[in-house]
Each structure stands twice: as structure tokens, then as C-alpha cells.
Write a protein that holds these residues in place. Structure first.
Motif, PDB file in Angstrom:
ATOM      1  N   ASP A   1      31.762  26.737  86.424  1.00 24.56           N
ATOM      2  CA  ASP A   1      30.423  26.058  86.286  1.00 24.56           C
ATOM      3  C   ASP A   1      30.518  24.887  84.963  1.00 24.56           C
ATOM      4  O   ASP A   1      31.265  24.980  84.352  1.00 24.56           O
ATOM      5  CB  ASP A   1      29.210  27.033  85.892  1.00 24.56           C
ATOM      6  N   ALA A   2      29.557  24.130  84.906  1.00 25.04           N
ATOM      7  CA  ALA A   2      29.705  23.207  84.057  1.00 25.04           C
ATOM      8  C   ALA A   2      28.556  22.712  83.396  1.00 25.04           C
ATOM      9  O   ALA A   2      28.735  21.551  82.792  1.00 25.04           O
ATOM     10  CB  ALA A   2      30.155  21.675  84.849  1.00 25.04           C
ATOM     11  N   GLY A   3      27.575  23.766  83.321  1.00 27.93           N
ATOM     12  CA  GLY A   3      26.521  23.374  82.172  1.00 27.93           C
ATOM     13  C   GLY A   3      25.430  22.440  82.609  1.00 27.93           C
ATOM     14  O   GLY A   3      25.406  21.557  83.647  1.00 27.93           O
ATOM     15  N   LEU A   4      24.732  22.119  81.602  1.00 27.42           N
ATOM     16  CA  LEU A   4      23.782  20.988  81.653  1.00 27.42           C
ATOM     17  C   LEU A   4      24.223  19.587  81.398  1.00 27.42           C
ATOM     18  O   LEU A   4      25.412  19.354  80.945  1.00 27.42           O
ATOM     19  CB  LEU A   4      22.815  21.247  80.680  1.00 27.42           C
ATOM     20  N   PRO A   5      23.506  18.621  81.843  1.00 31.22           N
ATOM     21  CA  PRO A   5      23.794  17.300  81.783  1.00 31.22           C
ATOM     22  C   PRO A   5      24.129  17.085  80.104  1.00 31.22           C
ATOM     23  O   PRO A   5      23.327  17.326  79.387  1.00 31.22           O
ATOM     24  CB  PRO A   5      22.731  16.324  82.427  1.00 31.22           C
ATOM     25  N   GLY A   6      25.441  16.236  79.989  1.00 35.64           N
ATOM     26  CA  GLY A   6      25.578  16.193  78.547  1.00 35.64           C
ATOM     27  C   GLY A   6      26.319  17.159  77.944  1.00 35.64           C
ATOM     28  O   GLY A   6      26.817  17.193  76.749  1.00 35.64           O
ATOM     29  N   ALA A   7      26.863  18.229  78.520  1.00 30.01           N
ATOM     30  CA  ALA A   7      27.428  19.297  77.972  1.00 30.01           C
ATOM     31  C   ALA A   7      28.906  19.010  77.931  1.00 30.01           C
ATOM     32  O   ALA A   7      29.665  19.963  77.204  1.00 30.01           O
ATOM     33  CB  ALA A   7      27.156  20.528  78.851  1.00 30.01           C
ATOM     34  N   ALA A   8      29.311  17.916  78.436  1.00 30.05           N
ATOM     35  CA  ALA A   8      31.054  17.954  78.813  1.00 30.05           C
ATOM     36  C   ALA A   8      31.663  17.822  77.301  1.00 30.05           C
ATOM     37  O   ALA A   8      32.782  18.635  77.183  1.00 30.05           O
ATOM     38  CB  ALA A   8      31.274  16.596  79.525  1.00 30.05           C
ATOM     39  N   SER A   9      31.006  17.282  76.381  1.00 28.08           N
ATOM     40  CA  SER A   9      31.868  17.306  74.964  1.00 28.08           C
ATOM     41  C   SER A   9      32.202  18.549  74.514  1.00 28.08           C
ATOM     42  O   SER A   9      33.256  19.201  73.771  1.00 28.08           O
ATOM     43  CB  SER A   9      31.284  16.182  74.142  1.00 28.08           C
ATOM     44  N   LYS A  10      30.957  19.301  74.455  1.00 24.15           N
ATOM     45  CA  LYS A  10      31.065  20.923  74.144  1.00 24.15           C
ATOM     46  C   LYS A  10      31.789  21.557  74.560  1.00 24.15           C
ATOM     47  O   LYS A  10      32.904  22.484  74.195  1.00 24.15           O
ATOM     48  CB  LYS A  10      29.925  21.321  73.927  1.00 24.15           C
ATOM     49  N   ILE A  11      32.018  21.388  76.011  1.00 22.69           N
ATOM     50  CA  ILE A  11      32.828  22.140  77.069  1.00 22.69           C
ATOM     51  C   ILE A  11      34.445  21.986  76.623  1.00 22.69           C
ATOM     52  O   ILE A  11      35.231  22.762  76.483  1.00 22.69           O
ATOM     53  CB  ILE A  11      32.686  21.919  78.492  1.00 22.69           C
ATOM     54  N   LYS A  12      34.583  20.658  76.495  1.00 28.58           N
ATOM     55  CA  LYS A  12      35.797  20.238  76.147  1.00 28.58           C
ATOM     56  C   LYS A  12      36.602  20.628  74.765  1.00 28.58           C
ATOM     57  O   LYS A  12      37.836  21.016  74.490  1.00 28.58           O
ATOM     58  CB  LYS A  12      36.196  18.700  76.196  1.00 28.58           C
ATOM     59  N   GLN A  13      35.592  20.774  73.701  1.00 28.63           N
ATOM     60  CA  GLN A  13      36.012  21.171  72.306  1.00 28.63           C
ATOM     61  C   GLN A  13      36.183  22.630  72.274  1.00 28.63           C
ATOM     62  O   GLN A  13      37.428  22.868  71.837  1.00 28.63           O
ATOM     63  CB  GLN A  13      34.581  20.885  71.475  1.00 28.63           C
TER      64      GLN A  13
ATOM     65  N   GLY B   1      25.682  20.010  85.873  1.00 31.40           N
ATOM     66  CA  GLY B   1      25.192  18.729  85.080  1.00 31.40           C
ATOM     67  C   GLY B   1      26.302  18.217  84.076  1.00 31.40           C
ATOM     68  O   GLY B   1      26.379  17.064  84.072  1.00 31.40           O
ATOM     69  N   GLY B   2      27.337  18.960  83.867  1.00 34.44           N
ATOM     70  CA  GLY B   2      28.396  18.457  82.937  1.00 34.44           C
ATOM     71  C   GLY B   2      29.421  18.050  83.788  1.00 34.44           C
ATOM     72  O   GLY B   2      30.568  17.391  83.040  1.00 34.44           O
ATOM     73  N   LEU B   3      29.566  17.816  84.931  1.00 29.13           N
ATOM     74  CA  LEU B   3      30.761  17.511  85.786  1.00 29.13           C
ATOM     75  C   LEU B   3      30.990  16.116  85.614  1.00 29.13           C
ATOM     76  O   LEU B   3      32.223  15.674  85.293  1.00 29.13           O
ATOM     77  CB  LEU B   3      30.383  17.889  87.131  1.00 29.13           C
ATOM     78  N   ALA B   4      30.238  15.202  85.444  1.00 32.85           N
ATOM     79  CA  ALA B   4      30.624  13.834  85.163  1.00 32.85           C
ATOM     80  C   ALA B   4      31.432  13.476  84.177  1.00 32.85           C
ATOM     81  O   ALA B   4      32.565  12.865  84.421  1.00 32.85           O
ATOM     82  CB  ALA B   4      29.316  12.628  85.172  1.00 32.85           C
ATOM     83  N   GLY B   5      31.101  14.014  83.259  1.00 34.37           N
ATOM     84  CA  GLY B   5      32.002  13.808  81.677  1.00 34.37           C
ATOM     85  C   GLY B   5      33.122  14.434  81.910  1.00 34.37           C
ATOM     86  O   GLY B   5      34.069  14.044  81.556  1.00 34.37           O
ATOM     87  N   LEU B   6      33.198  15.649  82.436  1.00 32.39           N
ATOM     88  CA  LEU B   6      34.409  16.569  82.494  1.00 32.39           C
ATOM     89  C   LEU B   6      35.375  16.099  83.634  1.00 32.39           C
ATOM     90  O   LEU B   6      36.606  15.942  83.202  1.00 32.39           O
ATOM     91  CB  LEU B   6      34.052  17.988  83.018  1.00 32.39           C
ATOM     92  N   LEU B   7      34.925  15.369  84.590  1.00 30.02           N
ATOM     93  CA  LEU B   7      35.870  14.698  85.689  1.00 30.02           C
ATOM     94  C   LEU B   7      36.321  13.361  85.128  1.00 30.02           C
ATOM     95  O   LEU B   7      37.539  13.178  85.403  1.00 30.02           O
ATOM     96  CB  LEU B   7      35.083  14.485  86.992  1.00 30.02           C
ATOM     97  N   LYS B   8      35.808  12.804  84.335  1.00 30.51           N
ATOM     98  CA  LYS B   8      36.141  11.538  83.757  1.00 30.51           C
ATOM     99  C   LYS B   8      37.287  12.101  82.682  1.00 30.51           C
ATOM    100  O   LYS B   8      38.405  11.383  82.678  1.00 30.51           O
ATOM    101  CB  LYS B   8      34.950  10.997  82.910  1.00 30.51           C
ATOM    102  N   ALA B   9      37.077  12.964  81.854  1.00 25.53           N
ATOM    103  CA  ALA B   9      38.098  13.311  80.931  1.00 25.53           C
ATOM    104  C   ALA B   9      39.358  13.839  81.574  1.00 25.53           C
ATOM    105  O   ALA B   9      40.320  13.853  81.019  1.00 25.53           O
ATOM    106  CB  ALA B   9      37.435  14.309  80.127  1.00 25.53           C
ATOM    107  N   TRP B  10      39.178  14.586  82.745  1.00 28.21           N
ATOM    108  CA  TRP B  10      40.212  15.451  83.456  1.00 28.21           C
ATOM    109  C   TRP B  10      40.226  14.827  84.837  1.00 28.21           C
ATOM    110  O   TRP B  10      39.891  15.504  85.729  1.00 28.21           O
ATOM    111  CB  TRP B  10      39.751  16.785  83.563  1.00 28.21           C
ATOM    112  N   PRO B  11      40.983  13.631  85.096  1.00 26.97           N
ATOM    113  CA  PRO B  11      40.922  13.106  86.303  1.00 26.97           C
ATOM    114  C   PRO B  11      41.644  13.575  87.532  1.00 26.97           C
ATOM    115  O   PRO B  11      41.690  13.339  88.545  1.00 26.97           O
ATOM    116  CB  PRO B  11      41.402  11.589  85.867  1.00 26.97           C
ATOM    117  N   ASP B  12      42.518  14.703  86.968  1.00 29.85           N
ATOM    118  CA  ASP B  12      43.258  15.379  88.017  1.00 29.85           C
ATOM    119  C   ASP B  12      42.923  16.659  88.420  1.00 29.85           C
ATOM    120  O   ASP B  12      43.485  17.356  89.129  1.00 29.85           O
ATOM    121  CB  ASP B  12      44.773  15.386  87.667  1.00 29.85           C
TER     122      ASP B  12
END
Length: 340
Positions: free
Chosen positions: A49-61, A87-98
Motif C-alpha cells: 500500500d501507498a498511503g494518502l496523497p502526498g505521502a511519498a516523501s515520508k514513505i521514501k524517507q 494516494g502516494g503512488l504518483a510520487g513513488l512511481l516517479k521516484a522509483w521508475p522501474d
């Protein structure tokens, strides 16, 4: 250390559940970091799972802290694609393109832009989280070629020793993940360990086994069957989409009690989906029953109560004119261009 008497005040937002499994509490929803080989950390891992929109930076940290800065997950696995889990998928997929995303085939319409989910029912649940559900995002995501169906044989990409189980009800393609070693269950929203309809319970995170969030569950017969299947696994640890993980005899006792008394404890007595389920197939939502109460009426009642409190709090002070809008659209089926 696992406890069945934990609260938000006694648990950090990011912490281990069992060796090789960490949880991140993203405001009110949980997501999980799972090591492929717990004894070989910080090796390969997956994100559930990928959390709420805007969560990508915290997940990556937290991923960098736990598995290393240059060690993206082997895969992102989705229990389902509601806004608080994807919700956090957009930022995660951008950071992890593969990094690929995996979900059940019946969940793919909501991840490829084909269909929105059935609309929520704010009339059930009896709490503020339920009342406000008409405002929650309901749009589908469109991940294109980045999303894939989970393997049909029940194996889990990147996680040897785990298997996935189709646990529909909360959504058509909802899945849970189970590791036989240690009998560890990542249940998504098939059941929760907090009363998710209540804002107070959601804030305090008092541990109790409950059914899936009522306002977003459109098929109660399937939800009941799914809960019974998960109970039959006799999990030693249950890590859920909402609430703090529970374990042992207390978990098993509460799960069994809920399964036996599901219709009295979890299923709404009256509600849009209480006695008639929404239907869906591989292309998305096919039909939904009509709402029993207009979401606008429910929304206006909530807004009216909030305005009443505000008026009392600001009595005697100069008031400014405000406009309140309830952005609800009861249009669950596929976009108009997809309709027959």
C-alpha cells in the motif's frame, strides 16, 4: 513489542511489527514495509500500500532509513486502490521508475482509469469519518503499464514464503497477504483493529477488532465470507489497514466473535448496500443500488452542525461571509466515454 492495549499515544508512527515487517501510520491509514528475507536485512523488500496523497516523501524517507538510500522496493503491492491506500503512488512511481505495482485483476479497472469505485454511503457507521465520506476522493487512478495482476498461483512478487488471498467485500479486488511462518497476516481493510467510522477512535487508535470501514464497503455478503476465511487462518499477528497490529489469543478471540456475529456487529442494519450489493466485473462497476439518503442532505447536516459550533464560539464577534461546497458526485460507473 506487540501489545493489545496500545494507543496512538504509546506507539510511534513508524515501528516494527515483527522481524522483517514495519508499519508506517500515515495520519489514519497504515502501509507496510516487508523484507524478503528478514534475517538478511537490509536486502530486497516490498511495499504494501501507498498511503494518502502526498505521502511519498515520508514513505521514501523511512525506506531509506530501513533498507538503504539506493534500495527501492522490488514491487509495490496493493491490498486495494482506495485513495488512502494508493494516494502516494504518483510520487513513488516517479521516484522509483522501474518498480512495478501489483493488484488483483478485479482491482485493475480502478488503477487503469476505467472505473470509479461505488460511491460511499455516509449514512452508515455513525461517526464523523463516515459522515464526511462523501468528500473523500473517488476518482480512478491510471497507472498504465506500471500496474500488473498478481500471479494467479497465489505467490507474492518479491516475497517468498508469503501468499495472497482474494478477500473481496470492501472492494471487488481486495486482497490480504499471509506468511505461514509466524502466521503473520496483512489484512488491508478486510477487517480493522480500530473503529474506523469514528474520528475519536481513529485519533486515539484504541485497539479493537472491527469489520471493514462501513461507509466504503459495498458488498457485505462477500465481506463476511472474507472475514471468515481470514479467521480460519488463526493468525498470530494481524496488521491491518487501520489500527495498531494485534496478536495472540486476544486477536483470535475477537476475530472469531466478529465472524460469528458479523451481521449484528459489522453489517449496517439500514444503508445503501446493507441488503443489496454493488456489482462489478473486470471492467469496473456495473451497478449500484440507489442512495437511501441524499449525500447532500447528510453533508449539509454535518456542515450545519459545524457552523452551529462555529457560531457559538464566535458569538459577539464580527462574522465574515463564507461559502461552503460539498464536492460530491454520485457517479460510480466508468467515465461517460466508457459507458455503453
Amino acid at each position: 513489542m506487540l501489545s493489545n492495549h496500545a494507543t496512538r499515544a504509546t506507539t510511534p508512527a513508524f515501528m516494527p511489527v515483527v522481524p522483517g515487517l514495519h508499519v508506517l501510520r500515515n495520519v489514519f491509514v497504515n502501509l507496510y514495509y516487508v523484507a524478503a528475507e528478514p534475517e538478511q536485512a537490509p536486502g530486497p523488500w516490498v511495499l504494501i500500500d501507498a498511503g494518502l496523497p502526498g505521502a511519498a516523501s515520508k514513505i521514501k524517507q523511512h525506506a531509506a532509513e530501513t533498507f538503504g538510500a539506493d534500495n527501492p522496493p522490488v514491487a509495490i503491492l496493493l491490498t486495494h486502490a482506495h485513495f488512502d491506500h494508493a494516494g502516494g503512488l504518483a510520487g513513488l512511481l516517479k521516484a522509483w521508475p522501474d518498480v512495478p505495482v501489483y493488484a488483483h485483476p478485479l482491482e485493475l479497472p480502478y488503477l487503469t482509469g476505467l472505473s470509479s469505485y461505488p460511491p460511499p454511503d455516509p449514512t452508515v457507521g455513525g461517526g464523523l469519518m463516515a459522515y464526511l465520506s462523501f468528500t473523500y476522493p473517488k476518482h480512478p487512478y491510471n497507472l498504465g503499464a506500471r500496474v500488473h495482476p498478481l500471479p494467479a498461483d497465489g505467490t507474492v512478487p518479491g516475497l517468498p514464503g508469503w501468499r495472497w488471498l482474494h478477500t473481496p467485500g470492501h472492494t471487488p479486488g481486495h486482497v490480504s497477504f499471509f506468511r505461514k511462518a509466524g502466521k503473520v497476516l496483512v489484512a488491508g481493510d478486510a477487517f480493522t483493529t480500530v473503529r474506523g467510522e469514528s474520528a475519536l477512535a481513529t485519533y486515539t487508535q484504541k485497539q479493537e477488532v472491527h469489520g471493514p470501514p462501513a461507509y466504503f464497503t459495498p458488498d457485505w455478503d462477500s465481506a463476511r465470507t472474507s472475514l471468515a476465511e481470514l479467521m480460519s487462518l488463526v493468525p498470530e499477528v494481524a496488521a491491518t489497514g487501520h489500527g495498531i497490529a494485534m496478536h495472540g489469543d486476544e486477536l483470535q478471540h475477537q476475530l472469531e466473535y466478529l465472524a460469528v456475529h458479523f451481521n449484528e456487529l459489522a453489517r449496517p442494519k439500514v444503508g445503501r448496500y446493507a441488503h443489496r450489493a454493488a456489482t462489478a466485473d473486470a471492467t469496473g462497476v456495473r451497478s449500484v443500488p440507489p442512495p437511501l439518503v441524499s449525500p447532500w442532505v447528510k453533508g449539509l447536516a454535518v456542515v450545519g452542525a459545524a457552523l452551529g459550533v462555529l457560531a457559538l464560539a464566535t458569538a459577539g464577534k464580527k462574522k465574515k461571509k463564507q461559502t461552503y461546497r460539498a464536492p460530491y458526485h454520485d457517479n460510480p460507473a466508468r467515465p461517460r466515454s466508457q459507458q455503453a
